[in-house]
Design a protein around this motif. Structure first.
Motif, PDB file in Angstrom:
ATOM      1  N   VAL A   1       0.918  -1.222  -0.076  1.00  0.00           N
ATOM      2  CA  VAL A   1       0.085   0.114  -0.036  1.00  0.00           C
ATOM      3  C   VAL A   1       0.776   1.224   0.022  1.00  0.00           C
ATOM      4  N   GLY A   2       0.737   2.059  -0.916  1.00  0.00           N
ATOM      5  CA  GLY A   2       1.183   3.611  -0.880  1.00  0.00           C
ATOM      6  C   GLY A   2       2.326   3.644  -1.773  1.00  0.00           C
ATOM      7  N   ILE A   3       2.584   2.597  -2.638  1.00  0.00           N
ATOM      8  CA  ILE A   3       3.754   2.398  -3.381  1.00  0.00           C
ATOM      9  C   ILE A   3       3.067   2.577  -4.967  1.00  0.00           C
ATOM     10  N   SER A   4       3.412   3.679  -5.508  1.00  0.00           N
ATOM     11  CA  SER A   4       3.177   3.956  -7.249  1.00  0.00           C
ATOM     12  C   SER A   4       4.145   4.546  -7.591  1.00  0.00           C
ATOM     13  N   THR A   5       4.474   4.128  -9.144  1.00  0.00           N
ATOM     14  CA  THR A   5       5.357   4.738  -9.858  1.00  0.00           C
ATOM     15  C   THR A   5       5.003   5.940 -10.532  1.00  0.00           C
ATOM     16  N   SER A   6       3.553   6.266 -10.592  1.00  0.00           N
ATOM     17  CA  SER A   6       3.054   7.396 -11.197  1.00  0.00           C
ATOM     18  C   SER A   6       3.543   8.706 -10.632  1.00  0.00           C
ATOM     19  N   VAL A   7       3.872   9.685 -11.439  1.00  0.00           N
ATOM     20  CA  VAL A   7       4.358  10.867 -10.990  1.00  0.00           C
ATOM     21  C   VAL A   7       3.135  11.898 -10.440  1.00  0.00           C
ATOM     22  N   GLU A   8       2.064  11.461 -10.937  1.00  0.00           N
ATOM     23  CA  GLU A   8       0.914  12.287 -10.317  1.00  0.00           C
ATOM     24  C   GLU A   8      -0.357  11.421 -10.037  1.00  0.00           C
ATOM     25  N   VAL A   9      -1.088  11.793  -9.206  1.00  0.00           N
ATOM     26  CA  VAL A   9      -2.454  11.241  -8.907  1.00  0.00           C
ATOM     27  C   VAL A   9      -3.523  11.680  -9.943  1.00  0.00           C
ATOM     28  N   THR A  10      -4.120  10.468 -10.805  1.00  0.00           N
ATOM     29  CA  THR A  10      -5.143  10.712 -11.719  1.00  0.00           C
ATOM     30  C   THR A  10      -6.266  10.468 -11.046  1.00  0.00           C
ATOM     31  N   PRO A  11      -7.580  10.635 -11.599  1.00  0.00           N
ATOM     32  CA  PRO A  11      -8.596  10.268 -10.876  1.00  0.00           C
ATOM     33  C   PRO A  11      -9.020   8.672 -10.979  1.00  0.00           C
ATOM     34  N   VAL A  12      -7.932   8.004 -11.765  1.00  0.00           N
ATOM     35  CA  VAL A  12      -8.387   6.794 -11.466  1.00  0.00           C
ATOM     36  C   VAL A  12      -7.139   5.682 -10.879  1.00  0.00           C
ATOM     37  N   SER A  13      -6.081   6.348 -10.684  1.00  0.00           N
ATOM     38  CA  SER A  13      -4.824   5.730 -10.170  1.00  0.00           C
ATOM     39  C   SER A  13      -3.874   6.752  -9.871  1.00  0.00           C
ATOM     40  N   GLY A  14      -2.622   6.128  -9.170  1.00  0.00           N
ATOM     41  CA  GLY A  14      -1.736   7.127  -8.768  1.00  0.00           C
ATOM     42  C   GLY A  14      -1.522   6.914  -7.041  1.00  0.00           C
ATOM     43  N   ARG A  15      -2.302   6.368  -6.256  1.00  0.00           N
ATOM     44  CA  ARG A  15      -2.112   6.569  -4.943  1.00  0.00           C
ATOM     45  C   ARG A  15      -1.454   5.149  -4.367  1.00  0.00           C
ATOM     46  N   GLY A  16      -1.216   4.140  -5.260  1.00  0.00           N
ATOM     47  CA  GLY A  16      -0.725   2.977  -4.760  1.00  0.00           C
ATOM     48  C   GLY A  16      -1.640   2.004  -3.885  1.00  0.00           C
ATOM     49  N   VAL A  17      -2.517   2.076  -4.259  1.00  0.00           N
ATOM     50  CA  VAL A  17      -3.710   1.355  -3.491  1.00  0.00           C
ATOM     51  C   VAL A  17      -4.423  -0.056  -4.420  1.00  0.00           C
ATOM     52  N   GLY A  18      -4.493   0.183  -5.620  1.00  0.00           N
ATOM     53  CA  GLY A  18      -5.071  -0.834  -6.395  1.00  0.00           C
ATOM     54  C   GLY A  18      -4.615  -2.149  -6.568  1.00  0.00           C
ATOM     55  N   LEU A  19      -3.067  -2.386  -6.511  1.00  0.00           N
ATOM     56  CA  LEU A  19      -2.500  -3.335  -6.759  1.00  0.00           C
ATOM     57  C   LEU A  19      -2.439  -4.084  -5.242  1.00  0.00           C
ATOM     58  N   ALA A  20      -2.354  -3.247  -4.312  1.00  0.00           N
ATOM     59  CA  ALA A  20      -2.372  -3.939  -3.012  1.00  0.00           C
ATOM     60  C   ALA A  20      -3.617  -4.683  -2.658  1.00  0.00           C
ATOM     61  N   VAL A  21      -4.623  -3.986  -2.974  1.00  0.00           N
ATOM     62  CA  VAL A  21      -6.106  -4.451  -2.734  1.00  0.00           C
ATOM     63  C   VAL A  21      -6.054  -5.844  -3.572  1.00  0.00           C
ATOM     64  N   VAL A  22      -5.587  -6.029  -4.870  1.00  0.00           N
ATOM     65  CA  VAL A  22      -5.788  -7.063  -5.551  1.00  0.00           C
ATOM     66  C   VAL A  22      -4.928  -8.264  -4.798  1.00  0.00           C
ATOM     67  N   ALA A  23      -3.565  -7.827  -4.271  1.00  0.00           N
ATOM     68  CA  ALA A  23      -2.984  -8.984  -3.777  1.00  0.00           C
ATOM     69  C   ALA A  23      -3.600  -9.708  -2.306  1.00  0.00           C
ATOM     70  N   GLU A  24      -4.352  -8.561  -1.567  1.00  0.00           N
ATOM     71  CA  GLU A  24      -4.792  -8.794  -0.290  1.00  0.00           C
ATOM     72  C   GLU A  24      -6.071  -9.709  -0.696  1.00  0.00           C
ATOM     73  N   LYS A  25      -6.785  -9.237  -1.546  1.00  0.00           N
ATOM     74  CA  LYS A  25      -7.928 -10.105  -1.911  1.00  0.00           C
ATOM     75  C   LYS A  25      -7.626 -11.675  -2.368  1.00  0.00           C
ATOM     76  N   ALA A  26      -6.730 -11.730  -2.958  1.00  0.00           N
ATOM     77  CA  ALA A  26      -6.113 -12.995  -3.481  1.00  0.00           C
ATOM     78  C   ALA A  26      -5.851 -14.132  -2.544  1.00  0.00           C
ATOM     79  N   ALA A  27      -5.044 -13.340  -1.371  1.00  0.00           N
ATOM     80  CA  ALA A  27      -4.433 -13.840  -0.363  1.00  0.00           C
ATOM     81  C   ALA A  27      -5.617 -14.466   0.544  1.00  0.00           C
ATOM     82  N   SER A  28      -6.680 -13.619   0.530  1.00  0.00           N
ATOM     83  CA  SER A  28      -7.735 -13.942   1.535  1.00  0.00           C
ATOM     84  C   SER A  28      -8.502 -15.237   1.314  1.00  0.00           C
ATOM     85  N   ILE A  29      -8.444 -15.582  -0.022  1.00  0.00           N
ATOM     86  CA  ILE A  29      -9.090 -17.093  -0.355  1.00  0.00           C
ATOM     87  C   ILE A  29      -7.675 -18.073  -0.743  1.00  0.00           C
TER      88      ILE A  29
END
Length: 754
Positions: free
Chosen positions: A427-455
Motif C-alpha cells: 500500500v502506498g507504492i506507485s510509480t506514477s508521477v501524479e495522482v489521476t482520478p483513476v490511479s496513482g495512490r498505490g492502492v489498487g495492486l495492494a487490494v488485488v494481492a490482499e483479496k487473492a491472499a484472503s481466499i
C-alpha cells in the motif's frame, strides 16, 4: 395486513431490475465490440443488440417504466438504421450510445427527475442520429435494389445468420433464477455438516479410548489376582484389589462385556459416519456446482471500462478477452471482478503508452491488453492480464518503497529482482508521477494481492522494460473446505493451510543456526529464514517445549519467498471449514479466519501471506535468546525484589555481570514505590516476602496500565506444580526454581522476554 397486489408488484420490480441489468450489460458489451470494428460481422452484432433492446423494451412496458421504454425505442431506431450501413459510426456518435446505456442503468437504480430530464434530452439526440444515418445510407440501398433482381443483398445476408434468439431460448429452458442469499443459506447448511462429521469422529475416538481403558483395567485386575494366589501374598493383594476397584474384585464379566459393547458401538458409528460422509460430499458437490457461474459475467464489463479509460486518457487500446466459459464459484467471481477492474485500470493508465511514444518506439498506435481466464487443474484457475506497454521500472518501485517507508536501504540490498518487483503490491507504492482520478495512490495492486491472499490465492508479476508486463492471479475454483495442519505452540492451537506447505520437519539440536544475525534452517540445500510463531504472535505467557533443539519446522512458501515456521508440535492433519471472523474483526494480524475442530473448539486459521510478510520484514535482528545486552546502545534496567540480603546481592551480581543495570527492593511494597517513580525493562522477584509477596506484586503490576506489559520473572524455592500454577495465574511470564537454580537459565529467560 400487506396488500398482495403491492407485494406482487414489488417482487415483479425486483425481478425486472435483475433482468434489465443483464440485458444492459450485454448491449453495452456488444456496442464496444462494434466500435472496435468487426470485419464482416457488424450486422451480426447489430442484430444481437436489436433483439436485446426489443426484449428490454417489452419488459419495461410490463412494469410501467415509460422513460426506459422510450429510451430503448430511440436506441432501436439508431441500430435499425445502422443495420444496412457499410461504414461505422464516429467516436462522438458511439458516445451517445454509451450514454444511453449509462442513463438506462440510472433509471433502474435511482429514477430521479434529473435523470428523467437527461433521458428525454438524449432521446431527441438519438432521433437526430437515426435520421442522419438513414439519410446517409439511402443511395447505397437504392443501388443495391437496382442491381439485385431476386431480392436485397441484406435479406440474403440476414438469412445466412443463425437465429440467436432461438439458441438463447433453448439454453435458458433449464435455467432458473435463485436469489444469492437463498443459495448462500443452502451452502452454509451443507458446509456446517462438516462439523457434525468431525464430532462423530471425535465420539468414535472417545469410545475406543474408553474400551482401551477398560481393557487395561482388566489386565491390571488379572495381574493383581495372579499375585494374590501366591503364598503369603493373598492378604496384601486382596487389599490392593479393593483399593483399585473400590469394592469387591470382578474380573471379566461386566467389564469385558462393556468393553466389547463399546467397540461394537464404535464400529457401527464408523459405518454410519462413512455413509454420512458420502452423502455430505455429494450434497456439497451439488451445492457448489449450483453456485458456479461463468467467468464471462466478470469479463463483460471490461470492454466498456477500457473504452472509457482510453477515451479519457487520449490513448488507443484494443482489448482481447478469452475464457469466458470457465466456471467459477460465485464468491470467487466477486473477487475476480474487483481484481480485474484494478488490473485493467492499471494497464490502461500506467502500462499503455500514449500514441506518439508508441509510434516513436516502433509499436502500433493502439496498445493491446489481453485478459485470459484458464483452468489450471480441477481446483485452480489462472486469471491473467497482460499488456504490450512500457513495462514496470523496478528501480522506480524501489525508490517509491524507500520513500514510503515500507522498507529501508538495508532490506532492499538483500532482495532479488523478483522480490523488488513484489514491492509494488504494498500500500502506498506507485510509480506514477501524479495522482489521476483513476490511479496513482498505490492502492489498487495492494487490494488485488490482499483479496487473492484472503481466499488462498496469489498474484505473480512479470515484466520486461519496453515490452509490457503481465499480472497472473492464481485462485481456487471453489471456496469450501480446506485441508490444514493443526499446530500447537505455547499451548495454543492453530490451523495452517496445506496449500503453501512444502515439508514438515522435526528439529534437532543445532538445526537452527544464526546467519547474518537471523535464525535460519538448512533445508534442501537452501538456507531458509526461520520465523518463530510464538514470537510473531506475542505468545509469551505459557511454557513451551520449543528451544533451539526442540519443536517442529513447517517449511512453506508464498509470493516467491520460502520460510520455516517454528512451532512446538504438529498435532494432526484435518479438513476444516474456514469461517470469517465477522465484521467486528475485519483485519486481525496473521489470522484469516477460524475453524471448528471435532471436539467443538474454535481454532484460528493462520494467514500464510501475512505470516511471511510480517515475519520476514521484521528485519535481520537476532532472536531474543541470542542478544547480548551489554552490546546494545541502551542498557536494560532490571528491578530485583528479594527480602533475603544474600539472595538479593547474588542476583544483583549475576545480572550486573551480564550487562544489566540493577535496582533492588526488599519487598513488594518497596518495589511498587520504585515502579511508580522509575521505568524498568523487567522485574525479577521472590514469591515469599513480608508485607506484599511476589504473587500479589505481580497482580498489582498487571492491574496497572503503565506496567501491565512489564515482564515478571518469579525466582523462588517453591517448586510444586500448584505453586507454579499460582504464579503463572497471577500473570508471571516465567518461573525459576532456586533449588535447581542455573544463572544461564535465568539470563536466557530474561533475554527471551526483553
Amino acid at each position: 395486513m400487506q396488500d398482495p397486489h403491492k407485494e406482487f408488484l414489488l417482487k415483479l420490480q425486483n425481478t425486472f431490475r435483475v433482468e434489465a441489468e443483464d440485458h444492459l450489460q450485454s448491449i453495452l458489451s456488444n456496442i464496444v465490440v462494434l466500435e472496435q470494428g468487426v470485419d464482416g460481422a457488424q450486422r451480426d452484432y447489430v442484430e444481437r443488440i436489436l433483439r436485446t433492446l426489443h426484449t428490454l423494451k417489452g419488459a419495461a412496458r410490463a412494469v410501467n417504466s415509460t422513460e426506459l421504454e422510450h429510451l430503448c425505442h430511440a436506441l432501436e431506431d439508431v441500430f435499425s438504421a445502422l443495420r444496412t450501413l457499410d461504414r461505422t459510426l464516429t467516436s462522438e456518435q458511439f458516445d451517445l450510445l454509451h450514454q444511453g446505456g449509462g442513463l438506462a442503468r440510472q433509471l433502474l437504480v435511482e429514477p430521479s427527475g434529473r435523470v428523467r430530464n437527461q433521458v428525454a434530452a438524449l432521446g431527441v439526440r438519438l432521433n437526430h442520429l437515426s435520421k442522419e444515418i438513414s439519410e446517409a445510407e439511402k443511395p447505397e440501398i437504392l443501388a443495391t435494389e437496382t442491381n439485385n433482381d431476386t431480392g436485397t443483398a441484406d435479406s440474403v445476408h440476414a438469412a445466412a445468420l443463425p437465429d440467436i434468439s432461438d439458441t438463447v431460448d433453448v439454453a435458458k429452458t433449464d435455467v432458473i433464477r435463485v436469489q444469492g442469499r437463498n443459495l448462500d443459506a443452502i451452502r452454509h447448511q451443507a458446509e456446517a455438516l462438516l462439523s457434525v462429521e468431525l464430532a462423530l469422529q471425535h465420539h468414535i475416538t472417545e469410545l475406543l479410548e474408553l474400551a482401551d481403558d477398560m481393557s487395561d483395567r482388566q489386565d491390571e485386575l488379572q495381574v493383581a489376582e495372579s499375585v494374590s494366589r501366591k503364598p503369603g501374598a493373598r492378604m496384601r493383594s486382596t487389599h490392593a484389589n479393593k483399593d483399585m476397584t473400590g469394592g469387591a474384585v470382578k474380573i471379566g464379566g461386566d467389564d469385558g462385556q462393556f468393553e466389547f459393547r463399546c467397540r461394537q458401538l464404535a464400529t457401527a458409528l464408523g459405518r454410519t459416519r462413512r455413509h454420512f460422509v458420502g452423502i455430505r460430499d455429494k450434497l456439497m458437490e451439488a451445492t457448489l456446482e449450483t453456485a458456479m457461474v461463468p467467468s464471462s459475467s466478470a469479463l463483460e464489463q471490461l470492454p466498456g471500462l477500457v473504452r472509457n479509460l482510453a477515451r479519457a486518457s487520449g490513448k488507443e487500446v484494443v482489448l482481447d478477452i478469452e475464457g469466458g466459459s470457465i466456471q467459477i464459484d460465485r464468491r470467487i467471481l466477486n473477487i475476480v471482478r474487483e481484481a480485474l477492474i484494478h488490473l485493467v485500470t492499471n494497464a490502461v493508465d500506467h502500462g499503455i503508452e500514449p500514441r506518439e511514444r508508441r509510434l516513436a518506439n516502433g509499436k502500433s498506435a493502439a496498445g493491446k491488453i489481453r485478459v485470459a481466464v484458464a483452468q489450471i487443474d480441477s481446483n485452480r484457475i489462472a486469471v491473467a492480464v497482460s499488456d504490450d506497454g512500457g513495462g514496470i521500472d523496478v528501480d522506480a518501485i524501489v525508490a517509491a518503497a524507500l520513500k514510503s517507508g515500507n522498507v529501508n536501504q538495508e532490506q532492499v540490498t538483500g532482495l532479488s529482482e523478483r522480490q523488488k518487483l513484489q514491492l509494488v503490491l504494498h500500500v502506498g507504492i506507485s510509480t506514477s508521477v501524479e495522482v489521476t482520478p483513476v490511479s496513482g495512490r498505490g492502492v489498487g495492486l495492494a487490494v488485488v494481492a490482499e483479496k487473492a491472499a484472503s481466499i488462498g490465492g496469489g498474484l505473480r508479476i512479470d515484466t520486461t522494460v519496453g515490452s509490457g508486463c503481465s499480472f497472473e492471479l492464481l485462485l481456487p475454483v471453489r471456496l469450501a473446505t480446506v485441508r490444514g495442519l493443526v499446530l500447537r505452540t505455547k499451548g495454543t492451537r492453530f490451523v495452517f493451510p496445506l496449500f503453501g506447505v512444502e515439508a514438515v520437519r522435526a528439529l534437532r539440536v543445532g538445526d537452527i543456526r544464526t546467519v547474518e544475525n537471523r535464525e535460519t534452517l538448512l533445508f534442501g540445500g537452501r538456507v531458509v529464514p526461520a520465523i518463530r510463531l510464538a514470537n510473531l504472535l506475542g505468545l509469551h505467557r505459557a511454557d513451551s517445549a520449543q528451544s533451539n533443539g526442540e519443536g517442529v519446522a513447517v517449511v512453506a512458501h508464498t509470493d516467491g519467498n520460502t520460510f520455516a515456521l517454528l512451532v512446538d508440535e504438529v498435532l494432526f492433519e484435518q479438513e476444516v471449514l474456514p469461517k470469517s471472523l465477522g465484521k467486528q474483526l475485519r483485519r486481525v494480524r496473521c489470522i484469516t479466519g477460524a475453524a471448528q475442530l471435532g471436539d467443538g473448539s474454535l481454532v484460528p486459521i493462520l494467514a500464510l501471506k501475512d505470516i511471511a510478510k510480517r515475519g520476514l520484514e521484521a528485519g535481520n535482528d537476532a532472536p531474543p535468546t541470542q542478544r547480548d545486552p551489554a552490546s546494545t546502545a541502551t542498557v536494560r534496567r532490571l528491578l530485583v525484589v528479594e527480602d533475603s540480603i544474600t539472595s538479593r546481592l547474588l542476583l544483583k551480581h549475576i545480572l550486573e555481570s551480564a550487562g544489566y543495570a540493577v535496582e533492588t527492593a526488599i519487598d513488594g511494597l518497596q518495589a511498587l514505590s520504585k515502579l511508580r517513580q522509575e521505568d524498568f525493562d523487567a522485574v525479577v522477584s521472590d514469591i515469599e516476602m513480608p508485607h506484599l509477596d511476589g504473587l500479589a506484586l505481580t497482580e498489582r503490576i498487571r492491574a496497572n496500565p503503565k506496567t501491565e506489559d512489564l515482564p515478571v520473572i518469579l525466582v523462588t524455592s517453591l517448586q510444586s506444580s500448584q505453586e507454579k500454577e499460582r504464579g503463572l495465574r497471577a500473570g508471571a511470564d516465567a518461573y525459576v526454581v532456586k533449588g535447581s537454580f542455573d544463572q544461564d537459565n535465568l539470563l536466557k529467560t530474561i533475554r527471551r522476554l526483553i
